[in-house]
Design a protein around this motif. Sequence first.
Motif, PDB file in Angstrom:
ATOM      1  N   THR A 127      -3.130   1.069   7.725  1.00 59.66           N
ATOM      2  CA  THR A 127      -2.213   0.696   6.658  1.00 59.66           C
ATOM      3  C   THR A 127      -2.264  -0.810   6.426  1.00 59.66           C
ATOM      4  O   THR A 127      -2.513  -1.583   7.361  1.00 59.66           O
ATOM      5  CB  THR A 127      -0.763   1.109   6.969  1.00 59.66           C
ATOM      6  OG1 THR A 127      -0.334   0.459   8.166  1.00 59.66           O
ATOM      7  CG2 THR A 127      -0.657   2.615   7.120  1.00 59.66           C
ATOM      8  N   VAL A 128      -2.039  -1.200   5.184  1.00 55.61           N
ATOM      9  CA  VAL A 128      -1.973  -2.611   4.801  1.00 55.61           C
ATOM     10  C   VAL A 128      -0.675  -2.806   4.033  1.00 55.61           C
ATOM     11  O   VAL A 128      -0.378  -2.050   3.106  1.00 55.61           O
ATOM     12  CB  VAL A 128      -3.170  -3.021   3.921  1.00 55.61           C
ATOM     13  CG1 VAL A 128      -3.111  -4.510   3.609  1.00 55.61           C
ATOM     14  CG2 VAL A 128      -4.491  -2.653   4.569  1.00 55.61           C
ATOM     15  N   GLU A 129       0.103  -3.803   4.429  1.00 51.07           N
ATOM     16  CA  GLU A 129       1.374  -4.053   3.768  1.00 51.07           C
ATOM     17  C   GLU A 129       1.345  -5.401   3.050  1.00 51.07           C
ATOM     18  O   GLU A 129       0.767  -6.369   3.541  1.00 51.07           O
ATOM     19  CB  GLU A 129       2.528  -4.000   4.772  1.00 51.07           C
ATOM     20  CG  GLU A 129       2.700  -2.627   5.409  1.00 51.07           C
ATOM     21  CD  GLU A 129       4.017  -2.484   6.154  1.00 51.07           C
ATOM     22  OE1 GLU A 129       4.766  -3.482   6.221  1.00 51.07           O
ATOM     23  OE2 GLU A 129       4.285  -1.383   6.649  1.00 51.07           O
ATOM     24  N   GLY A 130       1.960  -5.427   1.893  1.00 41.90           N
ATOM     25  CA  GLY A 130       2.031  -6.651   1.098  1.00 41.90           C
ATOM     26  C   GLY A 130       3.249  -6.616   0.205  1.00 41.90           C
ATOM     27  O   GLY A 130       4.094  -5.718   0.301  1.00 41.90           O
ATOM     28  N   SER A 131       3.344  -7.592  -0.683  1.00 36.21           N
ATOM     29  CA  SER A 131       4.496  -7.641  -1.582  1.00 36.21           C
ATOM     30  C   SER A 131       4.249  -6.863  -2.869  1.00 36.21           C
ATOM     31  O   SER A 131       5.165  -6.260  -3.432  1.00 36.21           O
ATOM     32  CB  SER A 131       4.829  -9.100  -1.919  1.00 36.21           C
ATOM     33  OG  SER A 131       3.746  -9.707  -2.620  1.00 36.21           O
ATOM     34  N   HIS A 132       3.000  -6.867  -3.355  1.00 36.82           N
ATOM     35  CA  HIS A 132       2.642  -6.197  -4.594  1.00 36.82           C
ATOM     36  C   HIS A 132       1.238  -5.621  -4.456  1.00 36.82           C
ATOM     37  O   HIS A 132       0.456  -6.079  -3.616  1.00 36.82           O
ATOM     38  CB  HIS A 132       2.667  -7.157  -5.790  1.00 36.82           C
ATOM     39  CG  HIS A 132       4.011  -7.745  -6.081  1.00 36.82           C
ATOM     40  ND1 HIS A 132       4.537  -8.780  -5.328  1.00 36.82           N
ATOM     41  CD2 HIS A 132       4.936  -7.458  -7.040  1.00 36.82           C
ATOM     42  CE1 HIS A 132       5.731  -9.105  -5.800  1.00 36.82           C
ATOM     43  NE2 HIS A 132       5.994  -8.321  -6.842  1.00 36.82           N
ATOM     44  N   CYS A 133       0.922  -4.649  -5.287  1.00 33.64           N
ATOM     45  CA  CYS A 133      -0.414  -4.060  -5.281  1.00 33.64           C
ATOM     46  C   CYS A 133      -0.928  -3.948  -6.711  1.00 33.64           C
ATOM     47  O   CYS A 133      -0.241  -3.418  -7.595  1.00 33.64           O
ATOM     48  CB  CYS A 133      -0.392  -2.678  -4.626  1.00 33.64           C
ATOM     49  SG  CYS A 133      -2.029  -1.875  -4.584  1.00 33.64           S
ATOM     50  N   LEU A 134      -2.126  -4.452  -6.935  1.00 31.09           N
ATOM     51  CA  LEU A 134      -2.801  -4.316  -8.220  1.00 31.09           C
ATOM     52  C   LEU A 134      -3.831  -3.201  -8.115  1.00 31.09           C
ATOM     53  O   LEU A 134      -4.723  -3.250  -7.278  1.00 31.09           O
ATOM     54  CB  LEU A 134      -3.495  -5.624  -8.614  1.00 31.09           C
ATOM     55  CG  LEU A 134      -4.485  -5.524  -9.787  1.00 31.09           C
ATOM     56  CD1 LEU A 134      -3.763  -5.140 -11.070  1.00 31.09           C
ATOM     57  CD2 LEU A 134      -5.241  -6.836  -9.964  1.00 31.09           C
ATOM     58  N   MET A 135      -3.703  -2.197  -8.958  1.00 29.96           N
ATOM     59  CA  MET A 135      -4.671  -1.107  -9.001  1.00 29.96           C
ATOM     60  C   MET A 135      -5.752  -1.449 -10.025  1.00 29.96           C
ATOM     61  O   MET A 135      -5.478  -1.535 -11.222  1.00 29.96           O
ATOM     62  CB  MET A 135      -3.981   0.205  -9.369  1.00 29.96           C
ATOM     63  CG  MET A 135      -2.915   0.654  -8.377  1.00 29.96           C
ATOM     64  SD  MET A 135      -3.572   0.901  -6.700  1.00 29.96           S
ATOM     65  CE  MET A 135      -4.762   2.219  -6.999  1.00 29.96           C
ATOM     66  N   ALA A 136      -6.966  -1.663  -9.536  1.00 31.88           N
ATOM     67  CA  ALA A 136      -8.094  -2.000 -10.405  1.00 31.88           C
ATOM     68  C   ALA A 136      -9.215  -1.009 -10.118  1.00 31.88           C
ATOM     69  O   ALA A 136     -10.245  -1.349  -9.531  1.00 31.88           O
ATOM     70  CB  ALA A 136      -8.551  -3.438 -10.162  1.00 31.88           C
TER      71      ALA A 136
END
Length: 480
Positions: free
Chosen positions: A273-282
Amino acid sequence: MSSSFESTQSVAIIGGGPGGYEAALAAAQLGAQVTVVERAGVGGSAVITDVVPSKSLIATADAAVAISEATDLGVQFYAKGESGKPLKPEVAINLAAVNKRLLSLARQQSDDMRASLAEAGVRIITGEGRLESGNAVVVSTGPGGTDFDRIEADTLVVSVGASPRELPTAKPDGVRILTWTQLYDMKELPPHLIVVGSGVTGAEFASAYMNLGAEVTLISSRDQVLPGEDRDAAAVLEKVFKRGGMHVLSKSRADTVENTGDGVRVTLADGRTVEGSHCLMAVGSIPNTAGIGLEEAGVQMTESGHIRVNRVARTSVPNIYAAGDCTTFVPLASVASMQGRTAVFHALGDAVIPLERRRITANIFTAPEIATVGWQEKDVEDGLINGVIHKLPLAANPRAKMMGIRDGFVKVIARQGSGTVIGGVIVAPRASELIYPIAIAVERRMTVDQVSRVFAVYPSLTGSITDAVRAMHIVDHSDA
């Protein structure tokens, strides 16, 4: 060059993006009666939510890098504290102001394009258009589809573009999980942006947000960023990414993305798993061709929903043409524009040169940029064409030294024997500008010796092109 005749035909265009816009101007230039149907605004998504705003964002990121790296050139920024001692200020990004500016630029560009169409005498209808048989367009103009307008035309051009592809296990919510069209609603720089997809769009935004100061994780399902691009170019970019602090996860496929309330959690196929504040789907795009009457009109489509076109942008129905990302041709704004013009020239009987994929110039707006044209090194390796290759590191260029450029190269590909330039790659700041001389050489079938006789300014980055083709003088011309 202006045409010597004026058409009495009518042309109806669905979609006012780059392809539809250029088709309309070309048709008006030839004297046709032209109507453009556009739902979002002239310029389409390319101008309003894609190319113009994204490249404006990248320009801001480039400016931030230029400021932060100015110290290397002997330029220092200081402010005095209360004690009179110098303080080193930090580069701060006001993302709300940045996004406001770039959306304003996009709208201004759209307004300018609308004005150009109006000045040319093009009728513009705002609404949803669909084909009715092969010679008419029905437009829904009222709220809820209550009002309709019907346009009959001799020639129809479909230029409806494409939209971001969405995964059912990673549905964009516009808050934490975003498509590239939703990025511009953010008011603050994301503390940690996870980018899923390392193609052109993913790489460009990952590069931009890293240079704006965000922590970035790039998830790539392949063994390199920019799969399908020149390997040397991808290697340079990946090195720059890692040097800038980006986390690049290669051979990693994202299975699910979830909004955790105060962030996002991306679960990979291997369970990590990778955690962050936002995710951009490209993760690519899908053509906006569903439900607009193409199949009913007899237009051949692919399983993915793209419109099959030939080299003059003609579909399987003789009087229906298509341009841009909704077609099976190369998905670039410049190509859409050329397709639109080519379609109208062909339909109205003007001189036309069929489009050739191997002469298309493309650019990836990362930092550094990656520009390509023509045949590539992999084509030579795979035996598709008999060519020779010369690569020259940009660091050897005197102007590059003066500018503090450390990364990049010029690569020229020529046909074995004749020395005709058939392709090239440039990795450099403003590679999009530097590739043009090689593009001209490819288009005009110039040899490396002919290009080498063109004077390049000294010192200049274009001097590396001259140096590369001069080094290729040793190509055997005995078979020419």
